[in-house]
Design a protein around this motif. Sequence first.
Motif, PDB file in Angstrom:
ATOM      1  N   SER A  11       0.888  -1.162  -0.153  1.00 58.76           N
ATOM      2  CA  SER A  11      -0.036   0.063  -0.084  1.00 58.76           C
ATOM      3  C   SER A  11       0.866   1.318   0.155  1.00 58.76           C
ATOM      4  N   SER A  33      -8.952   6.684  -5.305  1.00 64.75           N
ATOM      5  CA  SER A  33      -8.415   5.837  -4.044  1.00 64.75           C
ATOM      6  C   SER A  33      -8.574   4.601  -4.178  1.00 64.75           C
ATOM      7  N   LEU A  35      -8.623   0.554  -1.892  1.00 67.74           N
ATOM      8  CA  LEU A  35      -8.692  -0.054  -0.798  1.00 67.74           C
ATOM      9  C   LEU A  35      -7.626  -1.441  -0.809  1.00 67.74           C
ATOM     10  N   HIS A  49      -6.089   2.093   2.882  1.00 69.88           N
ATOM     11  CA  HIS A  49      -6.802   2.990   2.121  1.00 69.88           C
ATOM     12  C   HIS A  49      -5.546   3.937   1.390  1.00 69.88           C
ATOM     13  N   HIS A  56      -1.371   6.768   2.667  1.00 77.04           N
ATOM     14  CA  HIS A  56      -1.956   5.768   2.840  1.00 77.04           C
ATOM     15  C   HIS A  56      -2.133   5.436   4.507  1.00 77.04           C
ATOM     16  N   ASN A  62     -13.727   0.253   6.242  1.00 69.56           N
ATOM     17  CA  ASN A  62     -13.421   1.484   5.354  1.00 69.56           C
ATOM     18  C   ASN A  62     -14.489   1.467   4.323  1.00 69.56           C
ATOM     19  N   VAL A  64     -14.817   3.451   0.145  1.00 63.85           N
ATOM     20  CA  VAL A  64     -14.357   4.608  -0.791  1.00 63.85           C
ATOM     21  C   VAL A  64     -15.696   4.746  -1.950  1.00 63.85           C
ATOM     22  N   SER A  68     -19.632   7.479   0.403  1.00 64.89           N
ATOM     23  CA  SER A  68     -18.524   6.922   1.188  1.00 64.89           C
ATOM     24  C   SER A  68     -18.637   7.292   2.634  1.00 64.89           C
TER      25      SER A  68
END
Length: 162
Positions: A11, A33, A35, A49, A56, A62, A64, A68
């Motif tokens: 990430s 974005s 995940l 994320h 990050h 979460n 997105v 969201s």
Amino acid sequence: MEVAPTVQYVSKYIAGVQQSYTTRGGRRPFGLSTLIAGFDEDGTVRLFHTIPSGTHSEWTANAVGRKSDMLMDFLEQNYKADLDEKATIKLAIKALMTSVEKGDKAIDLAVLSSGQKLRRLTKEEIAAVAAEVKAEEEEEAKRKSTDCVAARLRLPRHTGDR
């Protein structure tokens, strides 16, 4: 044999690529974005994320994309760390049903469990859980309606002097 990179490393790398494209002149920045979910060598499931600016962050739950903010509010109010897989799937479907106009037919869901391959739920599995969620919501609405009527019946009547 080489050691697989951690989810955090992947990430961070993706966030760095996003950031480098955002800051260099003449290049169009990434407009998405991501995940990123996976599990580390010790079996710990991790969720990160990333955003186009290169940031990050790690999350336990979460969302997105469109709506969201509403989904994150829902998750903050309803997510508990000790949920089992079935309860987590139900929570995810319930959250998505609050924002998806087409209901469960527009939901696509996958489950990542420690040491297991990513498993996509079938449309039938999603529909079954969605039906359970709808039934619970209808029961809750009926209960609230009954509670409201009962509360109105208990209100004292005003008998003022005339």
